[in-house]
Design a protein around this motif. Structure first.
Motif, PDB file in Angstrom:
ATOM      1  N   PHE A 267       0.836  -1.206   0.000  1.00  0.00           N
ATOM      2  CA  PHE A 267       0.000   0.000   0.000  1.00  0.00           C
ATOM      3  C   PHE A 267       0.867   1.252   0.000  1.00  0.00           C
ATOM      4  O   PHE A 267       0.633   2.211  -0.753  1.00  0.00           O
ATOM      5  N   GLY A 268       1.897   1.253   0.846  1.00  0.00           N
ATOM      6  CA  GLY A 268       2.817   2.388   0.854  1.00  0.00           C
ATOM      7  C   GLY A 268       3.643   2.474  -0.408  1.00  0.00           C
ATOM      8  O   GLY A 268       3.950   3.575  -0.898  1.00  0.00           O
ATOM      9  N   ALA A 269       4.017   1.304  -0.959  1.00  0.00           N
ATOM     10  CA  ALA A 269       4.841   1.294  -2.165  1.00  0.00           C
ATOM     11  C   ALA A 269       4.100   1.868  -3.370  1.00  0.00           C
ATOM     12  O   ALA A 269       4.723   2.451  -4.273  1.00  0.00           O
ATOM     13  N   ILE A 270       2.771   1.721  -3.403  1.00  0.00           N
ATOM     14  CA  ILE A 270       2.001   2.269  -4.521  1.00  0.00           C
ATOM     15  C   ILE A 270       2.153   3.786  -4.586  1.00  0.00           C
ATOM     16  O   ILE A 270       2.161   4.374  -5.676  1.00  0.00           O
ATOM     17  N   HIS A 271       2.304   4.422  -3.425  1.00  0.00           N
ATOM     18  CA  HIS A 271       2.482   5.870  -3.409  1.00  0.00           C
ATOM     19  C   HIS A 271       3.789   6.293  -4.086  1.00  0.00           C
ATOM     20  O   HIS A 271       3.948   7.464  -4.450  1.00  0.00           O
ATOM     21  N   CYS A 272       4.711   5.348  -4.252  1.00  0.00           N
ATOM     22  CA  CYS A 272       5.992   5.667  -4.895  1.00  0.00           C
ATOM     23  C   CYS A 272       5.865   5.798  -6.407  1.00  0.00           C
ATOM     24  O   CYS A 272       6.853   6.102  -7.085  1.00  0.00           O
ATOM     25  N   ILE A 273       4.679   5.567  -6.955  1.00  0.00           N
ATOM     26  CA  ILE A 273       4.475   5.724  -8.398  1.00  0.00           C
ATOM     27  C   ILE A 273       4.815   7.148  -8.826  1.00  0.00           C
ATOM     28  O   ILE A 273       5.352   7.377  -9.919  1.00  0.00           O
ATOM     29  N   VAL A 274       4.509   8.121  -7.974  1.00  0.00           N
ATOM     30  CA  VAL A 274       4.788   9.527  -8.315  1.00  0.00           C
ATOM     31  C   VAL A 274       6.055  10.005  -7.605  1.00  0.00           C
ATOM     32  O   VAL A 274       6.207  11.200  -7.335  1.00  0.00           O
ATOM     33  N   TRP A 275       6.963   9.085  -7.303  1.00  0.00           N
ATOM     34  CA  TRP A 275       8.201   9.437  -6.599  1.00  0.00           C
ATOM     35  C   TRP A 275       9.001  10.495  -7.362  1.00  0.00           C
ATOM     36  O   TRP A 275       9.518  11.436  -6.774  1.00  0.00           O
ATOM     37  N   SER A 276       9.096  10.337  -8.674  1.00  0.00           N
ATOM     38  CA  SER A 276       9.910  11.260  -9.477  1.00  0.00           C
ATOM     39  C   SER A 276       9.088  12.351 -10.146  1.00  0.00           C
ATOM     40  O   SER A 276       9.587  13.054 -11.023  1.00  0.00           O
ATOM     41  N   SER A 277       7.829  12.495  -9.743  1.00  0.00           N
ATOM     42  CA  SER A 277       6.993  13.542 -10.335  1.00  0.00           C
ATOM     43  C   SER A 277       7.451  14.916  -9.870  1.00  0.00           C
ATOM     44  O   SER A 277       8.175  15.052  -8.879  1.00  0.00           O
ATOM     45  N   VAL A 278       6.993  15.914 -10.588  1.00  0.00           N
ATOM     46  CA  VAL A 278       7.322  17.298 -10.246  1.00  0.00           C
ATOM     47  C   VAL A 278       6.299  17.797  -9.222  1.00  0.00           C
ATOM     48  O   VAL A 278       5.108  17.895  -9.516  1.00  0.00           O
ATOM     49  N   PHE A 279       6.769  18.103  -8.012  1.00  0.00           N
ATOM     50  CA  PHE A 279       5.899  18.619  -6.968  1.00  0.00           C
ATOM     51  C   PHE A 279       5.915  20.142  -6.986  1.00  0.00           C
ATOM     52  O   PHE A 279       6.811  20.772  -7.554  1.00  0.00           O
ATOM     53  N   SER A 280       4.927  20.718  -6.318  1.00  0.00           N
ATOM     54  CA  SER A 280       4.802  22.180  -6.299  1.00  0.00           C
ATOM     55  C   SER A 280       5.936  22.848  -5.553  1.00  0.00           C
ATOM     56  O   SER A 280       6.264  24.002  -5.816  1.00  0.00           O
ATOM     57  N   SER A 281       6.507  22.144  -4.582  1.00  0.00           N
ATOM     58  CA  SER A 281       7.606  22.719  -3.812  1.00  0.00           C
ATOM     59  C   SER A 281       8.547  21.607  -3.378  1.00  0.00           C
ATOM     60  O   SER A 281       8.188  20.421  -3.369  1.00  0.00           O
ATOM     61  N   CYS A 282       9.753  21.987  -3.011  1.00  0.00           N
ATOM     62  CA  CYS A 282      10.740  21.019  -2.543  1.00  0.00           C
ATOM     63  C   CYS A 282      10.300  20.382  -1.228  1.00  0.00           C
ATOM     64  O   CYS A 282      10.534  19.203  -0.987  1.00  0.00           O
ATOM     65  N   ALA A 283       9.643  21.166  -0.361  1.00  0.00           N
ATOM     66  CA  ALA A 283       9.174  20.641   0.923  1.00  0.00           C
ATOM     67  C   ALA A 283       8.138  19.547   0.723  1.00  0.00           C
ATOM     68  O   ALA A 283       8.160  18.520   1.415  1.00  0.00           O
ATOM     69  N   GLU A 284       7.229  19.750  -0.226  1.00  0.00           N
ATOM     70  CA  GLU A 284       6.208  18.736  -0.493  1.00  0.00           C
ATOM     71  C   GLU A 284       6.845  17.448  -1.021  1.00  0.00           C
ATOM     72  O   GLU A 284       6.419  16.343  -0.659  1.00  0.00           O
ATOM     73  N   ARG A 285       7.846  17.582  -1.874  1.00  0.00           N
ATOM     74  CA  ARG A 285       8.517  16.401  -2.407  1.00  0.00           C
ATOM     75  C   ARG A 285       9.211  15.616  -1.287  1.00  0.00           C
ATOM     76  O   ARG A 285       9.103  14.387  -1.223  1.00  0.00           O
ATOM     77  N   ILE A 286       9.894  16.311  -0.381  1.00  0.00           N
ATOM     78  CA  ILE A 286      10.596  15.640   0.707  1.00  0.00           C
ATOM     79  C   ILE A 286       9.594  14.955   1.644  1.00  0.00           C
ATOM     80  O   ILE A 286       9.796  13.802   2.055  1.00  0.00           O
TER      81      ILE A 286
END
Length: 457
Positions: free
Chosen positions: A348-367
């Motif tokens: 379930f947690g690993a599925i969230h990694c699908i957007v691991w390399s996506s472009v986030f709105s901010s660096c804080a959100e990505r981290i």
């Protein structure tokens, strides 16, 4: 409804914030590149995701019977409005929120009930897993008849009278005194064959049927297929769609294991004893929390993590069946029941990694997204280690010693220390999933071209 209203507001505000950018993306750039391909709006994305999450989570959860004694002389306001609202706020809504934050725990609960229902169904002739589930969920509740109410003892196979009776005369049912829920060990098998409904009658007590379940499964599978199709055509998934995909995948397994469990049964079957008959809880006596407060916390963390908390519950002292009651499942079955759900929890947690390399709105959100993904994979995996240690240790003896005890203590301490991080990760992923809607990639609005999946020359 409040969730849907909030989602619509977020959609409109996000769309207005992205006005100067989103309009050219949606109407010009994509249209010119993809010709006549239809575009989806932000509101379409939110509605599709929220409806799937609510449908999967709310409908997939099959709660135990929450018995509440009837009150006499209730007015229309209390009976028609206050009681349903009170039940929704104090029971159904907390269980729904629990399923949102800890879906793998709900899955392990469903697996435990599935296995225990199978064990019970084999001990009574012509019983099915539906009967076993009904027994576990608190479907039988003990009542005492008024002192002056006539009754007939139910016969056993040996023709000796039992402690259980049938009312034999006229009396007011509101005068019957509720005592406690009953478990399988409290009944002789002969009594169960007399009082238990048929499988069809049990399913009629539930608030859903096979058609409803099939509709939920079709909706869930359709969403999963759309996500797969978008991946096949190199179209990005939004963070909210990834979260929804994770919930849909896990709730699909929950629904499968609870397929034979009646849903939303509100009134248990009344089982009677006379006003003077005593009730002694049968089966193994409930265990107690031992040792100092440190070891007691370790015990509780282990017990609730693997679903062994029922061994510490004295059911005869309860007014209703506990929320997560699964029966006193044997330790070997507990280990088996926890192993699969904990692995699926990590998935379930690993599925969230699908957007691991996506472009986030901010660096804080990505981290924060990356840290949350790691936490949602690691914490259930610690429970997996606990279950593996149990499976290995119980093959040798019923007492954990040596390295098994050391690993259990280490894993328990890790769970206590990382529990807050796990809860925070659930909340963070949900918040970021909605926040990311304010600046989506252009291709996120492109719909799937289903004609590419049709064989052609």
């Amino acid at each position: 409804m409040l969730i849907l209203i909030l989602a619509y507001y977020l959609a409109q505000s996000a769309h207005s914030e992205a006005g100067p950018i989103a309009a050219p993306i949606e109407l010009r750039d994509i249209a010119s590149c993809d010709g006549q391909r239809r575009q989806r709006t932000l509101a379409n994305i939110i509605w599709s995701c929220l409806s799937t999450i609510v449908l999967c989570t709310w409908v997939a959860v099959h709660p135990n019977v929450q018995f509440r004694p009837e009150k006499q002389g209730q007015g229309w306001f209390e009976k028609g409005l206050w009681n349903p609202l009170h039940e929704a706020v104090t029971f159904k809504l907390p269980l729904f929120l629990w399923a949102l934050l800890f879906p793998e725990y709900i899955l392990s609960w469903a697996v435990r009930q599935y296995l225990q229902a199978g064990v019970i169904s084999k001990q009574v002739p012509r019983w099915t897993r539906t009967h076993g589930n009904f027994m576990i969920m608190g479907g039988f509740h003990l009542f005492r008849l008024p002192a002056d109410a006539p009754s007939i003892p139910l016969p056993l196979k040996s023709r000796e009278p039992s402690n259980f009776i049938n009312p034999a005369g006229i009396h007011n049912r509101e005068d019957e005194i509720p005592v406690c829920p009953l478990k399988f060990e409290d009944f002789p098998v002969d009594i169960l064959r007399i009082i238990a409904p048929t499988e069809t009658e049990l399913k009629d007590r539930g608030k859903s049927d096979s058609l409803t379940k099939i509709i939920v499964l079709v909706q869930t599978l359709w969403f999963v297929i759309q996500c797969i199709a978008r991946g096949t055509q190199k179209l990005p998934l939004t963070e909210l769609e990834v979260v929804t995909l994770a919930y849909a995948t896990l709730n699909l397994f929950i629904y499968i294991f609870w397929w034979d469990k009646p849903r939303n049964v509100e009134c248990p079957i009344r089982v009677y004893k006379t006003a003077t008959a005593s009730h002694e809880e049968s089966g193994k006596e409930a265990e107690g929390w031992e040792g100092n407060w440190v070891w007691r916390w370790v015990q509780k963390v282990i017990a609730y993590s693997i679903g062994a908390q029922d061994h510490y519950v004295k059911l005869s002292a309860e007014c209703s069946i506990p929320t997560f009651w699964s029966g006193r499942v044997e330790n070997r079955l507990l280990a088996d029941a926890g192993l699969g759900p904990s692995l699926l929890g990590s998935a379930f947690g690993a599925i969230h990694c699908i957007v691991w390399s996506s472009v986030f709105s901010s660096c804080a959100e990505r981290i924060m997204w990356h840290v949350s993904c790691v936490a949602m994979i690691a914490v259930p995996f610690v429970v997996t280690i606990l279950c593996v240690v149990m499976v290995v240790g119980l093959r040798k003896s019923d007492v954990f010693d040596g390295w098994n005890a050391v690993i259990l203590i280490i894993c328990s301490n890790l769970l206590m220390l990382s529990g807050w991080l796990y809860i925070a990760s659930r909340i963070v992923t949900l918040v970021i999933a909605f926040a990311a809607l304010r600046s989506l990639a252009p291709a996120a609005f492109t719909t799937v071209d289903w004609t590419t999946f049709i064989p052609h020359i």
